[in-house]
Motif scaffolding. Structure first.
Motif, PDB file in Angstrom:
ATOM      1  N   SER A 265       0.842  -1.207   0.000  1.00  0.00           N
ATOM      2  CA  SER A 265       0.000   0.000   0.000  1.00  0.00           C
ATOM      3  C   SER A 265       0.872   1.251   0.000  1.00  0.00           C
ATOM      4  CB  SER A 265      -0.893   0.003   1.237  1.00  0.00           C
ATOM      5  OG  SER A 265      -0.096   0.243   2.396  1.00  0.00           O
ATOM      6  N   GLY A 266       0.234   2.379  -0.313  1.00  0.00           N
ATOM      7  CA  GLY A 266       0.931   3.663  -0.269  1.00  0.00           C
ATOM      8  C   GLY A 266       1.450   3.968   1.125  1.00  0.00           C
ATOM      9  N   LEU A 267       0.675   3.567   2.144  1.00  0.00           N
ATOM     10  CA  LEU A 267       1.098   3.811   3.531  1.00  0.00           C
ATOM     11  C   LEU A 267       2.408   3.087   3.818  1.00  0.00           C
ATOM     12  CD1 LEU A 267       0.811   4.733   6.453  1.00  0.00           C
ATOM     13  CD2 LEU A 267      -0.701   2.802   6.860  1.00  0.00           C
ATOM     14  N   ASP A 268       2.492   1.807   3.433  1.00  0.00           N
ATOM     15  CA  ASP A 268       3.727   1.046   3.683  1.00  0.00           C
ATOM     16  C   ASP A 268       4.909   1.680   2.954  1.00  0.00           C
ATOM     17  OD1 ASP A 268       2.103  -0.571   5.125  1.00  0.00           O
ATOM     18  OD2 ASP A 268       2.234  -2.326   3.823  1.00  0.00           O
ATOM     19  N   ARG A 269       4.658   2.115   1.709  1.00  0.00           N
ATOM     20  CA  ARG A 269       5.739   2.758   0.945  1.00  0.00           C
ATOM     21  C   ARG A 269       6.145   4.083   1.573  1.00  0.00           C
ATOM     22  NH1 ARG A 269       4.138   4.262  -4.029  1.00  0.00           N
ATOM     23  NH2 ARG A 269       1.945   3.775  -3.701  1.00  0.00           N
ATOM     24  N   LEU A 270       5.155   4.813   2.062  1.00  0.00           N
ATOM     25  CA  LEU A 270       5.424   6.103   2.697  1.00  0.00           C
ATOM     26  C   LEU A 270       6.250   5.935   3.969  1.00  0.00           C
ATOM     27  CD1 LEU A 270       4.988   9.150   2.782  1.00  0.00           C
ATOM     28  CD2 LEU A 270       2.758   8.770   3.827  1.00  0.00           C
ATOM     29  N   ILE A 271       5.923   4.923   4.754  1.00  0.00           N
ATOM     30  CA  ILE A 271       6.665   4.666   5.994  1.00  0.00           C
ATOM     31  C   ILE A 271       8.117   4.306   5.675  1.00  0.00           C
ATOM     32  CG2 ILE A 271       6.906   3.037   7.930  1.00  0.00           C
ATOM     33  CD1 ILE A 271       3.791   3.098   8.110  1.00  0.00           C
ATOM     34  N   LYS A 272       8.312   3.414   4.681  1.00  0.00           N
ATOM     35  CA  LYS A 272       9.682   3.025   4.303  1.00  0.00           C
ATOM     36  C   LYS A 272      10.470   4.235   3.810  1.00  0.00           C
ATOM     37  CE  LYS A 272       8.882  -1.848   3.246  1.00  0.00           C
ATOM     38  NZ  LYS A 272       8.617  -2.834   2.198  1.00  0.00           N
ATOM     39  N   ALA A 273       9.816   5.052   2.974  1.00  0.00           N
ATOM     40  CA  ALA A 273      10.482   6.246   2.440  1.00  0.00           C
ATOM     41  C   ALA A 273      10.848   7.210   3.564  1.00  0.00           C
ATOM     42  CB  ALA A 273       9.573   6.939   1.425  1.00  0.00           C
ATOM     43  N   SER A 274       9.977   7.324   4.571  1.00  0.00           N
ATOM     44  CA  SER A 274      10.232   8.231   5.707  1.00  0.00           C
ATOM     45  C   SER A 274      11.423   7.749   6.529  1.00  0.00           C
ATOM     46  CB  SER A 274       8.999   8.311   6.614  1.00  0.00           C
ATOM     47  OG  SER A 274       7.874   8.658   5.871  1.00  0.00           O
ATOM     48  N   TYR A 275      11.496   6.446   6.773  1.00  0.00           N
ATOM     49  CA  TYR A 275      12.630   5.884   7.517  1.00  0.00           C
ATOM     50  C   TYR A 275      13.941   6.168   6.787  1.00  0.00           C
ATOM     51  CZ  TYR A 275      10.653   3.365  11.493  1.00  0.00           C
ATOM     52  OH  TYR A 275      10.093   3.056  12.704  1.00  0.00           O
ATOM     53  N   THR A 276      13.925   5.951   5.456  1.00  0.00           N
ATOM     54  CA  THR A 276      15.136   6.197   4.649  1.00  0.00           C
ATOM     55  C   THR A 276      15.501   7.675   4.689  1.00  0.00           C
ATOM     56  OG1 THR A 276      14.489   4.390   3.190  1.00  0.00           O
ATOM     57  CG2 THR A 276      16.127   5.909   2.336  1.00  0.00           C
ATOM     58  N   LEU A 277      14.504   8.517   4.496  1.00  0.00           N
ATOM     59  CA  LEU A 277      14.712   9.967   4.448  1.00  0.00           C
ATOM     60  C   LEU A 277      15.331  10.489   5.739  1.00  0.00           C
ATOM     61  CD1 LEU A 277      13.945  12.401   2.538  1.00  0.00           C
ATOM     62  CD2 LEU A 277      11.931  12.683   3.954  1.00  0.00           C
ATOM     63  N   LEU A 278      14.866   9.977   6.872  1.00  0.00           N
ATOM     64  CA  LEU A 278      15.331  10.465   8.175  1.00  0.00           C
ATOM     65  C   LEU A 278      16.481   9.632   8.746  1.00  0.00           C
ATOM     66  CD1 LEU A 278      11.846  11.317   9.690  1.00  0.00           C
ATOM     67  CD2 LEU A 278      13.582  12.956   8.998  1.00  0.00           C
ATOM     68  N   GLY A 279      16.940   8.619   7.981  1.00  0.00           N
ATOM     69  CA  GLY A 279      18.060   7.796   8.437  1.00  0.00           C
ATOM     70  C   GLY A 279      17.732   7.008   9.690  1.00  0.00           C
ATOM     71  N   LEU A 280      16.550   6.377   9.713  1.00  0.00           N
ATOM     72  CA  LEU A 280      16.106   5.633  10.898  1.00  0.00           C
ATOM     73  C   LEU A 280      16.180   4.123  10.669  1.00  0.00           C
ATOM     74  CD1 LEU A 280      12.908   7.711  11.739  1.00  0.00           C
ATOM     75  CD2 LEU A 280      15.158   7.945  12.776  1.00  0.00           C
ATOM     76  N   ILE A 281      16.406   3.385  11.740  1.00  0.00           N
ATOM     77  CA  ILE A 281      16.356   1.915  11.706  1.00  0.00           C
ATOM     78  C   ILE A 281      15.605   1.447  12.957  1.00  0.00           C
ATOM     79  CG2 ILE A 281      18.500   1.643  10.381  1.00  0.00           C
ATOM     80  CD1 ILE A 281      19.912   0.951  13.060  1.00  0.00           C
ATOM     81  N   SER A 282      15.314   0.149  13.015  1.00  0.00           N
ATOM     82  CA  SER A 282      14.659  -0.406  14.206  1.00  0.00           C
ATOM     83  C   SER A 282      15.490  -1.549  14.777  1.00  0.00           C
ATOM     84  CB  SER A 282      13.268  -0.958  13.864  1.00  0.00           C
ATOM     85  OG  SER A 282      12.395   0.088  13.520  1.00  0.00           O
ATOM     86  N   TYR A 283      15.622  -1.568  16.103  1.00  0.00           N
ATOM     87  CA  TYR A 283      16.114  -2.777  16.753  1.00  0.00           C
ATOM     88  C   TYR A 283      14.959  -3.359  17.558  1.00  0.00           C
ATOM     89  CZ  TYR A 283      16.723  -0.526  21.405  1.00  0.00           C
ATOM     90  OH  TYR A 283      16.521   0.102  22.612  1.00  0.00           O
ATOM     91  N   LEU A 284      15.117  -4.616  18.013  1.00  0.00           N
ATOM     92  CA  LEU A 284      13.998  -5.301  18.657  1.00  0.00           C
ATOM     93  C   LEU A 284      14.405  -5.890  19.995  1.00  0.00           C
ATOM     94  CD1 LEU A 284      13.823  -6.750  15.284  1.00  0.00           C
ATOM     95  CD2 LEU A 284      11.622  -6.001  16.112  1.00  0.00           C
ATOM     96  N   THR A 285      13.450  -5.921  20.914  1.00  0.00           N
ATOM     97  CA  THR A 285      13.630  -6.651  22.167  1.00  0.00           C
ATOM     98  C   THR A 285      12.530  -7.714  22.203  1.00  0.00           C
ATOM     99  OG1 THR A 285      12.322  -4.947  23.319  1.00  0.00           O
ATOM    100  CG2 THR A 285      14.718  -4.784  23.476  1.00  0.00           C
TER     101      THR A 285
END
Length: 364
Positions: A265-285
């Motif tokens: 969906s556009g939402l999923d693409r938008l979220i991925k693009a936002s993470y890339t744009l802002l240089g963000l990653i996720s770690y998990l517990t």
């Protein structure tokens, strides 16, 4: 992460916002139907969280999330207060990045404030209002710095930077179009200029454009040209399609996207693009009490990542026990990963990686 959705009135901002947040913001065919900003919180889709939840069967699952802020339509003269502009501009200052919705479709039933569809003119209208607003901010900062300079000559470099930025803004260029040193970036963060914020252009197309092929849409191609010159990202999206997707359950959504020849969906693409744009990653517990995703900046070291959970974790950091998500999935359990020597003990200088599964050891 907070994303501000901006654009001229009637370009599909609120329709897109409603679709991606299901928050039910008012969307009507007249300017300024959005006055106070609507806010919606959206979970970040992450199959790693789903897989870990199956593995641990935890009491609680917490995903990373994004806050979307639907900011009312800006018009010419917003920086001077036109159309309640100053109020709207103050909301934009508080976001991390801007999603600029640009109308790339013809529809006689939906009025355009300028009478015709023209992405270049529309983008310039918004950009100039943000730049005018920034000029006022930078001028005030220059006055303050000049006064302070009399007693502190070390501020000469800052004044030079401010004058350089002001000159670019007066030439109609955004603050983000300039190059900065690390120390200059720190000063720019303090000032919080709107035109310094990273931008994703959401090129809002008609529903059937995805079937015809986005590359055939001249309006989208024009937005891509502009974005390339500005070092911004472009994401074609159909607010109408997103609105339909929002009503479907997961299985129906997948079938619908497949029919349209879309993977996500556009939402999923938008979220991925936002993470890339802002240089963000996720770690998990992960454990029985909770499986959780934590958002950090790329390049964050282990103690600072631990500080996202609690300041005590950072203060008393001893080590991080780390296994990559892929290794854990291949092993099937943490016990097997440990047996195979895939769980590493990392110290204070360890730079976190996307998908790290971590247990922090600390002592306060």
């Amino acid at each position: 992460m907070k994303l501000g959705i901006v654009g001229l009135p009637n370009v599909g901002k609120s329709t897109l916002f409603n679709a991606i947040t299901k928050a039910g913001a008012e969307s009507a065919n007249y300017p300024f139907c959005t006055i106070e900003p609507n806010i919606g919180v959206v979970d970040v889709p992450d199959e790693r969280v789903d897989a870990l939840a199956k593995m641990y069967n935890p009491k609680k699952v917490t995903r990373a999330y994004i806050e979307f802020v639907d900011i009312a339509g800006l018009v010419k003269g917003a920086s001077k207060g036109e159309g309640l502009g100053n109020k709207f501009l103050s909301h934009i200052r508080e976001v991390d990045a801007i999603v600029h919705v640009v109308r790339c479709f013809e529809d006689a039933n939906i009025t355009h404030v300028e009478g015709t569809v023209d992405p270049q003119r529309d983008i310039e209208t918004i950009d100039l209002e943000l730049i005018f607003s920034d000029i006022e901010i930078i001028e005030r900062r220059i006055d303050r710095t000049k006064k302070a300079l009399k007693g502190d000559k070390s501020l000469a470099g800052e004044l030079e930077l401010l004058e350089r930025v002001k000159s670019a803004l007066e030439d109609g260029k955004s603050a983000r179009s300039l190059d900065y040193t690390e120390s200059e970036l720190e000063i720019m963060k303090e000032i919080a200029l709107i035109s310094m914020k990273p931008v994703i252009y959401a090129a809002n197309v008609a529903e059937d454009d995805f079937q015809k092929g986005i590359e055939n849409n001249p309006y989208v191609n024009k937005v891509k040209e502009i974005a390339k010159a500005q070092n911004a990202q472009v994401m074609p999206v159909s607010a109408k399609i997103e609105e339909e997707i929002a009503q479907l359950d997961q299985e129906e959504k997948e079938m619908f996207l497949e029919e349209l020849g879309m993977n996500e969906s556009g939402l999923d693409r938008l979220i991925k693009a936002s993470y890339t744009l802002l240089g963000l990653i996720s770690y998990l517990t992960a454990g029985e009490p909770e499986v959780r995703a934590w958002t950090i900046k790329k390049g964050t070291k282990a103690p600072q990542a631990a500080g996202k959970i609690h300041s005590d974790f950072e203060r008393g950091f001893i080590r991080a026990e780390v296994v990559s998500y892929n290794d854990l999935m291949e092993c099937g359990s943490m016990a097997v990963a440990k047996e195979k020597g895939l769980v590493r003990s990392e110290g204070k200088d360890y730079v976190m990686k996307d998908g790290d599964i971590v247990l922090f050891r600390f002592n306060v």
